[in-house]
Write a protein that holds these residues in place. Structure first.
Motif, PDB file in Angstrom:
ATOM      1  N   PHE A  77       0.826  -1.206   0.000  1.00  0.00           N
ATOM      2  CA  PHE A  77       0.000   0.000   0.000  1.00  0.00           C
ATOM      3  C   PHE A  77       0.864   1.262   0.000  1.00  0.00           C
ATOM      4  N   LEU A  78       1.848   1.311   0.854  1.00  0.00           N
ATOM      5  CA  LEU A  78       2.706   2.494   0.953  1.00  0.00           C
ATOM      6  C   LEU A  78       3.523   2.692  -0.320  1.00  0.00           C
ATOM      7  N   ALA A  79       3.930   1.607  -0.943  1.00  0.00           N
ATOM      8  CA  ALA A  79       4.681   1.711  -2.197  1.00  0.00           C
ATOM      9  C   ALA A  79       3.794   2.290  -3.302  1.00  0.00           C
ATOM     10  N   PHE A  80       2.529   1.914  -3.306  1.00  0.00           N
ATOM     11  CA  PHE A  80       1.609   2.440  -4.316  1.00  0.00           C
ATOM     12  C   PHE A  80       1.404   3.950  -4.144  1.00  0.00           C
ATOM     13  N   CYS A  81       1.368   4.391  -2.902  1.00  0.00           N
ATOM     14  CA  CYS A  81       1.094   5.811  -2.616  1.00  0.00           C
ATOM     15  C   CYS A  81       2.352   6.671  -2.557  1.00  0.00           C
ATOM     16  N   ALA A  82       3.505   6.070  -2.629  1.00  0.00           N
ATOM     17  CA  ALA A  82       4.758   6.774  -2.367  1.00  0.00           C
ATOM     18  C   ALA A  82       4.918   8.017  -3.224  1.00  0.00           C
ATOM     19  N   ASP A  83       5.174   9.148  -2.554  1.00  0.00           N
ATOM     20  CA  ASP A  83       5.504  10.444  -3.171  1.00  0.00           C
ATOM     21  C   ASP A  83       4.350  11.070  -3.956  1.00  0.00           C
ATOM     22  N   ALA A  84       3.178  10.469  -3.924  1.00  0.00           N
ATOM     23  CA  ALA A  84       2.034  11.038  -4.634  1.00  0.00           C
ATOM     24  C   ALA A  84       1.273  12.000  -3.724  1.00  0.00           C
ATOM     25  N   GLU A  85       0.454  12.854  -4.339  1.00  0.00           N
ATOM     26  CA  GLU A  85      -0.485  13.674  -3.588  1.00  0.00           C
ATOM     27  C   GLU A  85      -1.737  12.830  -3.358  1.00  0.00           C
ATOM     28  N   ILE A  86      -2.174  12.725  -2.106  1.00  0.00           N
ATOM     29  CA  ILE A  86      -3.299  11.873  -1.749  1.00  0.00           C
ATOM     30  C   ILE A  86      -4.553  12.729  -1.615  1.00  0.00           C
ATOM     31  N   ILE A  87      -5.611  12.306  -2.259  1.00  0.00           N
ATOM     32  CA  ILE A  87      -6.870  13.049  -2.255  1.00  0.00           C
ATOM     33  C   ILE A  87      -7.932  12.197  -1.584  1.00  0.00           C
ATOM     34  N   ILE A  88      -8.550  12.742  -0.531  1.00  0.00           N
ATOM     35  CA  ILE A  88      -9.502  11.993   0.293  1.00  0.00           C
ATOM     36  C   ILE A  88     -10.688  12.896   0.621  1.00  0.00           C
ATOM     37  N   HIS A  89     -11.871  12.307   0.678  1.00  0.00           N
ATOM     38  CA  HIS A  89     -13.045  13.049   1.126  1.00  0.00           C
ATOM     39  C   HIS A  89     -13.184  12.856   2.632  1.00  0.00           C
ATOM     40  N   ASN A  90     -13.130  13.958   3.363  1.00  0.00           N
ATOM     41  CA  ASN A  90     -13.060  13.938   4.834  1.00  0.00           C
ATOM     42  C   ASN A  90     -11.757  13.270   5.258  1.00  0.00           C
ATOM     43  N   ALA A  91     -10.662  13.889   4.875  1.00  0.00           N
ATOM     44  CA  ALA A  91      -9.331  13.297   5.024  1.00  0.00           C
ATOM     45  C   ALA A  91      -8.990  12.968   6.476  1.00  0.00           C
ATOM     46  N   ALA A  92      -9.438  13.772   7.417  1.00  0.00           N
ATOM     47  CA  ALA A  92      -9.071  13.538   8.818  1.00  0.00           C
ATOM     48  C   ALA A  92      -9.497  12.151   9.270  1.00  0.00           C
ATOM     49  N   PHE A  93     -10.639  11.673   8.781  1.00  0.00           N
ATOM     50  CA  PHE A  93     -11.141  10.357   9.181  1.00  0.00           C
ATOM     51  C   PHE A  93     -10.222   9.251   8.669  1.00  0.00           C
ATOM     52  N   ASP A  94     -10.005   9.212   7.348  1.00  0.00           N
ATOM     53  CA  ASP A  94      -9.202   8.128   6.759  1.00  0.00           C
ATOM     54  C   ASP A  94      -7.748   8.191   7.213  1.00  0.00           C
ATOM     55  N   VAL A  95      -7.182   9.392   7.245  1.00  0.00           N
ATOM     56  CA  VAL A  95      -5.782   9.537   7.665  1.00  0.00           C
ATOM     57  C   VAL A  95      -5.620   9.116   9.123  1.00  0.00           C
ATOM     58  N   GLY A  96      -6.598   9.437   9.954  1.00  0.00           N
ATOM     59  CA  GLY A  96      -6.540   9.025  11.347  1.00  0.00           C
ATOM     60  C   GLY A  96      -6.478   7.509  11.485  1.00  0.00           C
ATOM     61  N   PHE A  97      -7.302   6.803  10.700  1.00  0.00           N
ATOM     62  CA  PHE A  97      -7.287   5.336  10.733  1.00  0.00           C
ATOM     63  C   PHE A  97      -5.983   4.777  10.182  1.00  0.00           C
ATOM     64  N   LEU A  98      -5.511   5.329   9.066  1.00  0.00           N
ATOM     65  CA  LEU A  98      -4.264   4.847   8.472  1.00  0.00           C
ATOM     66  C   LEU A  98      -3.081   5.075   9.408  1.00  0.00           C
ATOM     67  N   ASN A  99      -3.048   6.235  10.032  1.00  0.00           N
ATOM     68  CA  ASN A  99      -1.950   6.518  10.965  1.00  0.00           C
ATOM     69  C   ASN A  99      -1.970   5.562  12.157  1.00  0.00           C
ATOM     70  N   LYS A 100      -3.177   5.219  12.617  1.00  0.00           N
ATOM     71  CA  LYS A 100      -3.273   4.301  13.757  1.00  0.00           C
ATOM     72  C   LYS A 100      -2.782   2.912  13.364  1.00  0.00           C
ATOM     73  N   GLU A 101      -3.140   2.474  12.140  1.00  0.00           N
ATOM     74  CA  GLU A 101      -2.665   1.173  11.665  1.00  0.00           C
ATOM     75  C   GLU A 101      -1.134   1.180  11.518  1.00  0.00           C
ATOM     76  N   LEU A 102      -0.600   2.279  10.978  1.00  0.00           N
ATOM     77  CA  LEU A 102       0.860   2.380  10.818  1.00  0.00           C
ATOM     78  C   LEU A 102       1.563   2.437  12.172  1.00  0.00           C
ATOM     79  N   GLU A 103       0.941   3.108  13.109  1.00  0.00           N
ATOM     80  CA  GLU A 103       1.520   3.200  14.468  1.00  0.00           C
ATOM     81  C   GLU A 103       1.632   1.818  15.091  1.00  0.00           C
ATOM     82  N   ARG A 104       0.630   0.973  14.878  1.00  0.00           N
ATOM     83  CA  ARG A 104       0.668  -0.390  15.426  1.00  0.00           C
ATOM     84  C   ARG A 104       1.852  -1.179  14.883  1.00  0.00           C
TER      85      ARG A 104
END
Length: 237
Positions: A77-104
């Protein structure tokens, strides 16, 4: 510019409360065009979904039981997204979940891997203040066909959001010439010698001059004699 439109489905609403990601969907935009390249993965969240969340996405625990865990797909997943601009609807929600998964996994937050994050919900609120700005509402407003969407799904929602984002930002291209694909050649515009070209001077006729002076009188009356054109009246031909 390479951009990734991203969406997730989760077991509930609280990443800090133990809810987990159960689906990730990403589609790729290159120079504002869908490339057909995408990343899609169902994930075993190691817990059940809340009833409200299950009604939204319809993805059951039984279906997810044999799917990989986030740790198994994180690097891809991270390789697919690497160095790209990420576009999300209600970004705080999805980024919060992704960051928590990465933190684990002992990994740094998403921003460490990408060039930036754009929130289309914030964009929509600025463009359409006081209106509904859910993905469904934006699809309807911007004439993006969503008839195939009966339940939320990360990949389908990412594809819809890509079309919404292109329409939301279409004005950015208003002054650009579309030259098509990168390998399209554009013929050079030949230089023109204008040194011998004399522009004709067309003088105002008597009727036009009279009409102009009448207009100045009206402006004088409405502005209390402050018409700026009066400063140049001697230059009127």
């Amino acid at each position: 510019m390479r951009q990734i439109i991203l969406d997730t489905e989760t077991t509930g609403l609280s990443a800090t409360g133990g809810d987990r990601i159960l689906e990730i969907g990403c589609v790729e935009l290159l120079h504002r065009k869908l490339t057909g390249n995408h990343f899609h993965q169902y994930i075993n969240p190691e817990r059940d979904s809340h009833e409200d969340a299950l009604r939204v996405h319809g993805i059951t625990t039984e279906f997810l039981r044999d799917k990989p865990k986030f740790a198994e797909i994180a690097d891809e997943f991270l390789a697919f997204c690497a160095d790209a601009e990420i576009i999300i609807h209600n970004a705080a929600f999805d980024v919060g979940f992704l960051n928590k998964e990465l933190e684990r996994l002992g990994k740094p937050p998403l921003k460490s891997f990408v060039s930036g994050v754009v929130d289309t919900l914030a964009m929509a609120k600025e463009l359409y203040p006081g209106k509904r700005n859910s993905l469904d509402a934006l699809c309807d407003r911007l004439e993006v066909d969503r008839t195939v969407r009966d339940k939320h799904g990360a990949l389908l929602d990412a594809e819809l959001l890509a079309k919404v984002y292109i329409n939301l930002t279409r004005g950015q291209d208003a002054l650009l010439i579309d030259v098509g694909d990168e390998d399209t050649s554009v013929a050079a515009v030949p230089q023109m010698d204008l040194s011998g070209f004399v522009l004709p001077v067309l003088l105002a006729g008597e009727d036009e001059t009279t009409a102009h002076l009448d207009l100045l009188k009206q402006l004088d009356k409405s502005s209390g004699g402050k018409t700026v054109w009066r400063n140049h009246e001697n230059n009127v031909v």
